[in-house]
Design a protein around this motif. Structure first.
Motif, PDB file in Angstrom:
ATOM      1  N   ASN A 168      60.496   9.906  36.203  1.00  0.00           N
ATOM      2  CA  ASN A 168      59.299   9.661  35.460  1.00  0.00           C
ATOM      3  C   ASN A 168      58.255   8.416  36.254  1.00  0.00           C
ATOM      4  O   ASN A 168      58.357   7.474  36.534  1.00  0.00           O
ATOM      5  N   ALA A 169      57.262   9.143  36.400  1.00  0.00           N
ATOM      6  CA  ALA A 169      56.267   8.274  37.290  1.00  0.00           C
ATOM      7  C   ALA A 169      55.301   7.456  36.408  1.00  0.00           C
ATOM      8  O   ALA A 169      55.082   7.674  35.257  1.00  0.00           O
ATOM      9  N   THR A 170      54.815   6.429  37.278  1.00  0.00           N
ATOM     10  CA  THR A 170      53.874   5.531  36.613  1.00  0.00           C
ATOM     11  C   THR A 170      52.468   5.897  37.296  1.00  0.00           C
ATOM     12  O   THR A 170      52.438   6.818  38.111  1.00  0.00           O
ATOM     13  N   GLU A 171      51.472   5.363  36.668  1.00  0.00           N
ATOM     14  CA  GLU A 171      50.093   5.534  37.273  1.00  0.00           C
ATOM     15  C   GLU A 171      49.829   5.118  38.398  1.00  0.00           C
ATOM     16  O   GLU A 171      50.560   3.903  38.812  1.00  0.00           O
ATOM     17  N   ASN A 172      49.202   5.765  39.461  1.00  0.00           N
ATOM     18  CA  ASN A 172      49.022   5.270  40.782  1.00  0.00           C
ATOM     19  C   ASN A 172      50.179   5.502  41.771  1.00  0.00           C
ATOM     20  O   ASN A 172      50.833   6.647  41.500  1.00  0.00           O
ATOM     21  N   TYR A 173      50.578   4.646  42.625  1.00  0.00           N
ATOM     22  CA  TYR A 173      51.619   4.961  43.504  1.00  0.00           C
ATOM     23  C   TYR A 173      53.012   4.974  42.934  1.00  0.00           C
ATOM     24  O   TYR A 173      53.639   4.447  42.194  1.00  0.00           O
ATOM     25  N   ASN A 174      53.781   6.233  43.663  1.00  0.00           N
ATOM     26  CA  ASN A 174      55.217   6.264  43.173  1.00  0.00           C
ATOM     27  C   ASN A 174      55.667   6.845  44.520  1.00  0.00           C
ATOM     28  O   ASN A 174      55.262   7.360  45.480  1.00  0.00           O
ATOM     29  N   SER A 175      57.204   6.851  44.543  1.00  0.00           N
ATOM     30  CA  SER A 175      58.047   7.239  45.563  1.00  0.00           C
ATOM     31  C   SER A 175      59.207   7.552  45.102  1.00  0.00           C
ATOM     32  O   SER A 175      59.999   7.153  44.093  1.00  0.00           O
ATOM     33  N   ALA A 176      60.138   8.581  45.825  1.00  0.00           N
ATOM     34  CA  ALA A 176      61.471   8.809  45.770  1.00  0.00           C
ATOM     35  C   ALA A 176      62.376   9.214  46.865  1.00  0.00           C
ATOM     36  O   ALA A 176      61.511   9.993  47.694  1.00  0.00           O
ATOM     37  N   GLU A 177      63.588   8.733  47.051  1.00  0.00           N
ATOM     38  CA  GLU A 177      64.228   9.134  48.069  1.00  0.00           C
ATOM     39  C   GLU A 177      65.228  10.105  48.064  1.00  0.00           C
ATOM     40  O   GLU A 177      66.042  10.318  46.935  1.00  0.00           O
TER      41      GLU A 177
END
Length: 587
Positions: free
Chosen positions: A548-557
């Motif tokens: 579930n991404a938020t607005e603007n910057y996101n990351s996942a490992e």
């Protein structure tokens, strides 16, 4: 010649012997002379008889009248003359005048007439067979030196009900051929062009046309002779009579007769009656009486013949009809002076009556009453109607009205009607409205607007709905116009080229290459779900995760420790379907 003997008496079973050796009851092919026959019966008894053949045969009959042009021009050829076939004739002998040439042994001949050597003469023909030649049949063929005369009256039907064919014919002195024309929709010449008789085909529902002919020879053509032909009696004959008649009045209506018509019937609607009808060789007419409650109605004239009927109608009024459109400005009239309005003349009108709304003053009226000049005072701030009626001695006709308003006319909005939820500063504009001093803008549906006179910018990234409505009014000192509206569809999923849910330039995978873990980073345009997949080179998904991404910057490992060494594809897919992918190497 021939001779026949008929025996009686004796014992039947006769035999015959002629003096020329023939042994049948009838001797044939006898030349002139005396012939004797001896008859012997079955018992040998004999008898005799004789016959005299006076001649050796006779000629065929004389041919009938020769058909063909009864005159010829010098230096012409291809002229055909003929006679009817003569019974028993085996050939024909033609003789031609000096200067004429042609040869034939049949019952027709094609002749050429020379130059100065042809001075006229007789074309003659005799029939012939083995017995001899008949007497002559001749036709005098003078030299034609004059134009053809006007053709005689055309014979043929004047009523031509289709579909059918009809025959028409004429004659013209000095004519060597005839030029025919036919008019009327679908009428055509079937046979006979060039001769003095033609057949004409007319189609079903044929209305009216003509048959015309000119005589022709080497000197020129004659004047034209024609007749009118009528099928169903449709026509365009004008009806003469008044268009306005007052109640308790009377009027006479008339129409020229229609060729091919056998009867006429007049009728009228409304409080009126046909008092009498009459018919002359040139005119059909009716006297109509109009009653006390007469206002308007229809006068009709029906015409009939054996092919059918046709009706013409026209309207008769007591007072004049409603005037046509009023011309003049209709909007932005706040404080305007010396404004002109006018109408076209109304048939039968003797005067006109104008009315204006409150706050409008009538300055002047033209001498013919069809044009007025008005002032819009400070008291006229909204709208009203300028109206006019046409009048005559019977009274006042229906009014024609024209809406006028002090305020400007409705503006027209131009700009995109389909946008994305993420778009901002979308430009819209108005064409200038006459008389407007300013403009107002608004927007419904949660979007925001920044107006600037004839233009405005709309931000849809604040929209709360899938539809936004942009409105605009033109304004002057008397107020605002009716609003203009433009409906705009707002898509919650689409993205602009510069505002995709996943921006390719901001999608990253690091470290790359890796032997342990790698991080997927991206910039999301809004809050939504994303699917991350790791796919091997055979297309198999060996890792799937939803974040579930938020607005603007996101990351996942992603832990890739247990992945076999090689090349993999990491894909990132947003809810709106936008997908980005990158290759990653596992060492």
């Amino acid at each position: 010649g021939s001779a026949t003997v008929t025996p009686t008496g004796g014992t039947p079973g006769y035999s015959y012997l002629w003096s020329n050796g023939q042994t049948t009851p009838t001797a044939i092919n006898l030349v002139a002379g005396v012939y004797t026959v001896v008859i012997t019966d079955a018992n040998g008894c004999t008898g005799s008889a004789s016959a005299t053949v006076a001649g050796s045969g006779g000629s065929v009959g004389t041919p009938g009248a020769i058909t063909g042009p009864e005159g010829a021009c010098r230096n012409t050829s291809g002229i055909v003359y003929s006679v009817a076939t003569v019974a028993g004739a085996t050939s024909y002998v033609w003789t031609l005048p000096t200067g004429a040439t042609g040869s034939s042994t049949t019952n027709s001949i094609t002749v050429a007439f020379g130059g100065n050597t042809f001075i006229g003469g007789f074309v003659c023909v005799a029939a012939s067979n083995a017995c001899g030649t008949s007497g002559l049949s001749c036709l005098n063929v003078p030299v034609i030196a004059a134009y053809p005369a006007l053709p005689a009256a055309i014979t043929g039907p004047s009523v031509t009900c289709g579909p059918a064919t009809f025959t028409f014919s004429t004659t013209s002195t000095n004519a060597t051929s005839y030029i025919w024309t036919v008019t009327g929709t679908g009428a055509t010449i079937v046979t006979g062009q060039g001769t003095n008789t033609i057949t004409v085909s007319v189609p079903q529902n044929f209305a009216q046309g003509s048959v015309q002919v000119r005589g022709s020879n080497c000197n020129g053509t004659s004047a034209v002779r024609g007749i009118t032909i009528t099928g169903i009696p449709a026509h365009s004959n004008a009806v003469v009579g008044p268009n306005q008649v007052c109640a308790n009045g009377s009027a006479t209506y008339s129409m020229p007769v229609v060729p091919g018509v056998t009867s006429y019937v007049w009728s009228v609607t409304g409080d009126a009656t046909v008092a009498s009808q009459s018919l002359t060789s040139t005119t059909s007419s009716a006297l109509i009486n109009f009653g006390p409650t007469w206002t308007s109605g229809t006068v009709s004239i029906a015409v009939f013949n054996s092919c059918g009927s046709y009706v013409r109608t026209f309207t008769v009024n007591s007072t004049p009809i409603q005037p046509g459109a009023i011309t003049g400005p209709g909007t932005a009239l706040c404080g305007m002076s010396n404004v002109t309005y006018s109408i076209a003349a109304v048939a039968g009108a003797t005067s006109y009556t104008w009315t204006v709304p409150p706050g409008v003053s009538l300055v002047s009226t033209s001498p013919d009453g069809r044009t007025i000049v008005v002032n819009f005072t400070a008291g006229f701030t909204t709208s009203g109607n300028i109206c006019v009626t046409a009048n005559n001695s019977c009274g006042q006709g229906p009014a024609r009205c024209y809406a006028v308003t002090a305020r400007p006319g409705v503006p027209v909005i131009t700009g995109p009607t389909t946008v994305c939820k993420t778009q901002s500063s979308v430009a819209y504009s108005l064409s200038p409205v006459s008389g407007a001093t300013s403009y107002t803008w608004s927007v419904l549906g949660g979007a925001s607007i920044t107006p600037s006179g004839l233009t405005a910018n709309v931000n849809y990234n604040t929209s709360l709905s899938t539809t936004a409505t942009i409105r605009a009014n033109a304004v002057n000192a008397c107020g605002a116009s009716q609003p203009a509206g433009l409906s705009v569809a707002v898509s919650l999923l689409c993205r602009t080229a510069d505002d995709q849910s996943i921006n390719a330039a901001e999608f990253g995978v690091y470290p790359n290459p890796t032997s342990t873990k790698t991080t997927v980073s991206f910039n999301s345009a809004s809050e939504m779900k994303y699917i991350i997949k790791v796919i091997d080179l055979l297309g198999n998904s060996i890792y799937v995760n939803v974040i579930n991404a938020t607005e603007n910057y996101n990351s996942a490992e992603i832990d890739m420790t247990n992945f076999a060494k090689g090349v993999y594809v990491i894909s990132l897919t947003a809810e709106d379907g936008n997908t980005q992918s990158k290759r990653v190497v596992v060492e």
